[in-house]
Design an enzyme around this catalytic site. Structure first.
Site, PDB file in Angstrom:
ATOM      1  N   ASP A  96      -7.181   2.956  -3.140  1.00  0.00           N
ATOM      2  CA  ASP A  96      -7.898   2.977  -1.859  1.00  0.00           C
ATOM      3  C   ASP A  96      -8.205   4.424  -1.485  1.00  0.00           C
ATOM      4  OD1 ASP A  96      -8.919   2.601   0.676  1.00  0.00           O
ATOM      5  OD2 ASP A  96      -7.123   1.647   1.513  1.00  0.00           O
ATOM      6  N   GLY A 139      -3.769  -4.111   6.101  1.00  0.00           N
ATOM      7  CA  GLY A 139      -2.736  -3.760   7.069  1.00  0.00           C
ATOM      8  C   GLY A 139      -3.055  -2.442   7.730  1.00  0.00           C
ATOM      9  N   LYS A 180      -2.992   5.048  -2.699  1.00  0.00           N
ATOM     10  CA  LYS A 180      -4.020   5.800  -1.993  1.00  0.00           C
ATOM     11  C   LYS A 180      -4.484   6.942  -2.887  1.00  0.00           C
ATOM     12  CE  LYS A 180      -4.042   3.750   2.102  1.00  0.00           C
ATOM     13  NZ  LYS A 180      -5.255   3.207   2.724  1.00  0.00           N
ATOM     14  N   LYS A 223      -9.462  -7.095   8.096  1.00  0.00           N
ATOM     15  CA  LYS A 223      -8.442  -6.646   9.054  1.00  0.00           C
ATOM     16  C   LYS A 223      -8.831  -7.188  10.416  1.00  0.00           C
ATOM     17  CE  LYS A 223      -7.127  -2.381   6.696  1.00  0.00           C
ATOM     18  NZ  LYS A 223      -7.328  -0.909   6.656  1.00  0.00           N
ATOM     19  N   SER A 243       0.867  -1.170   0.000  1.00  0.00           N
ATOM     20  CA  SER A 243       0.000   0.000   0.000  1.00  0.00           C
ATOM     21  C   SER A 243       0.909   1.228   0.000  1.00  0.00           C
ATOM     22  CB  SER A 243      -0.871  -0.020   1.259  1.00  0.00           C
ATOM     23  OG  SER A 243      -1.625   1.158   1.365  1.00  0.00           O
ATOM     24  N   GLU A 302     -11.016   0.502  -3.360  1.00  0.00           N
ATOM     25  CA  GLU A 302     -11.285   0.191  -1.957  1.00  0.00           C
ATOM     26  C   GLU A 302     -11.978   1.363  -1.260  1.00  0.00           C
ATOM     27  OE1 GLU A 302      -7.745  -1.256  -0.077  1.00  0.00           O
ATOM     28  OE2 GLU A 302      -8.586  -1.166   1.942  1.00  0.00           O
ATOM     29  N   LYS A 357      -1.051  -1.052  -4.460  1.00  0.00           N
ATOM     30  CA  LYS A 357      -2.236  -0.265  -4.086  1.00  0.00           C
ATOM     31  C   LYS A 357      -1.780   1.160  -3.891  1.00  0.00           C
ATOM     32  CE  LYS A 357      -4.604   0.023   0.345  1.00  0.00           C
ATOM     33  NZ  LYS A 357      -5.258  -0.801   1.391  1.00  0.00           N
ATOM     34  N   ASP A 363     -13.571  -2.023   3.106  1.00  0.00           N
ATOM     35  CA  ASP A 363     -12.637  -2.087   4.229  1.00  0.00           C
ATOM     36  C   ASP A 363     -13.356  -1.564   5.474  1.00  0.00           C
ATOM     37  OD1 ASP A 363     -10.645  -1.561   6.134  1.00  0.00           O
ATOM     38  OD2 ASP A 363      -9.285  -0.522   4.789  1.00  0.00           O
TER      39      ASP A 363
END
Ligand code: OSB
Ligand code: MG
Length: 370
Positions: free
Chosen positions: A189, A291, A164, A263, A136, A214, A162, A239
């Site tokens: 995400d 994570g 952000k 998670k 990420s 996400e 991934k 998520d």
């Protein structure tokens, strides 16, 4: 088994690189570690709450109080047949799943150690000997910096990237990443940065054949995600809003997502994480392990979780050195050249604790005893 003492320890460690999401930038972590003691044995857990209540309602400080004043007193001294008994003992507490999960996962580790077996076995996992890893990558100061980070992680062997996103760092940046890396497994995400008013904007992401988007919408919403998913080709991965197995059931029923990020902390530990996993598997919804910038204990717990059979997509569990100059466990978590983390067979979570180092980074400690 009965717990005779629970020790809380807050550690403070700077991150090797800042990590920026749509909700904040983090330079240093304050993490609560949980030690569950019974008859001379100790199990270890890690609370995954952030330093501020921006991902969800929890933060380091709230987790400490919930554990000390509510979760620990409800579990101490109670007869435990298995670690499955911990989740219901703290279920009277509304929310605060990460605090509760810190204790629950410590007790799973304790039961594994008592049985002399690896944690992955105790939780009923072990469907694979190595887990596929992605990374990420946070929001950067420039697209060039993001390119550099992606190059580094691909060179290290990670199987998917991934990135952000947030308003102002989304479609144009994703387009440039896709142009530069046309064939990588890529996803984005948003950490709840958008609303349904952004549907037309989010639909532009369909051009970039992302694996998934996400949590684009509110942290506590499922229904709007269903509306958005009906208008998007790209699968939505949930998520933040999957905090219970019931939420997973509802999201699946409403077709709010095609994929679920699990998670441990967000759902309160292994027991509920496995329920989410099983429901998703029954509905043919693939899952992967998220994570929360964990230190070594949380990271090792994630590795164990990700060996359940339906964790078929690369997760956000990656090498310790991406986060820490020195981790609290030895050896540090490392990845293979194929972008995997190999399972270990030592009793408990599989790594040794570096107690001296942990003492050195501890900023407060408190024990709750019978
Ligand atoms: O949304 O997955 C997230 C980190 C902190 C809070 C939320 C998230 C993340 C990450 C980082 O994406 C995952 C990791 O590398 O640990
Ligand atoms: Mg996320």
């Amino acid at each position: 088994m009965k717990l005779d003492r629970i020790t809380l320890r807050q550690i403070r460690m700077p991150l090797v690189h800042f990590f920026e999401t749509s909700f904040s930038r983090t330079y240093s972590r304050d993490i609560v570690l949980v030690e569950a003691h019974a008859g001379g044995l100790t199990g270890y857990g890690e609370v995954t709450a952030g330093e501020n209540p921006f991902y969800n309602e929890e933060w380091t400080g709230s987790a400490w109080l919930i554990l000390r004043d509510y979760a620990a007193p409800r579990v101490l001294g109670k007869p435990l047949e298995s670690a499955n008994d911990v989740f219901p003992l703290t279920a009277h507490i509304r929310g605060h799943n990460m605090a509760r999960g810190g204790l629950e996962t410590a007790v799973w580790d304790l039961f594994a150690r008592a049985a002399g077996e690896p944690l992955w076995k105790t939780i009923g996992a072990g469907a694979r000997r190595e887990i596929p890893c992605g990374v990420s990558i946070g929001i950067q100061d420039s697209v060039e910096q993001l390119f550099e980070k992606i190059e580094t992680e691909l060179a290290a062997g990670y199987q998917r990237i991934k990135m952000k996103i947030k308003p102002g760092w989304d479609v144009d940046v994703v387009r440039r990443v896709r142009e530069r890396f046309p064939s990588i497994k890529l996803m984005a995400d948003a950490n709840s940065a958008y609303t349904l008013a952004d549907i037309d904007h989010l639909r532009k992401l369909d051009d970039f054949y992302l694996m998934m988007i996400e949590q684009p919408l509110a942290h506590d919403d499922i229904i709007d995600h269903a509306t958005l998913q009906a208008r998007l080709e790209t699968p939505i991965c949930l998520d933040e809003c999957i905090r219970t197995a019931h939420h997973a059931e509802q999201a699946i029923q409403l077709r709010a997502c095609g994929i679920i990020n699990i998670k441990l902390g967000r759902v309160g530990g292994f027991r509920e994480a496995k329920r989410v996993h099983d429901l998703a598997q029954a509905a043919s919804i693939p899952v992967w392990c998220g994570g929360m910038l964990e230190a070594g204990i949380g990271r090792a717990h994630n590795v164990a979780l990700a060996t359940l059979p339906n964790f078929v997509l690369p997760g956000d569990v990656s090498a310790s050195k991406r986060y820490w100059k020195q981790d609290i466990i030895t050896p540090a978590v490392e990845t293979t050249a194929r972008g995997t983390i190999e399972l270990r067979d030592e009793p408990g979570f599989g790594y040794a604790l570096d107690h001296d180092f942990i003492r050195g980074v501890t900023v407060r400690e408190e024990s709750i005893a019978l």
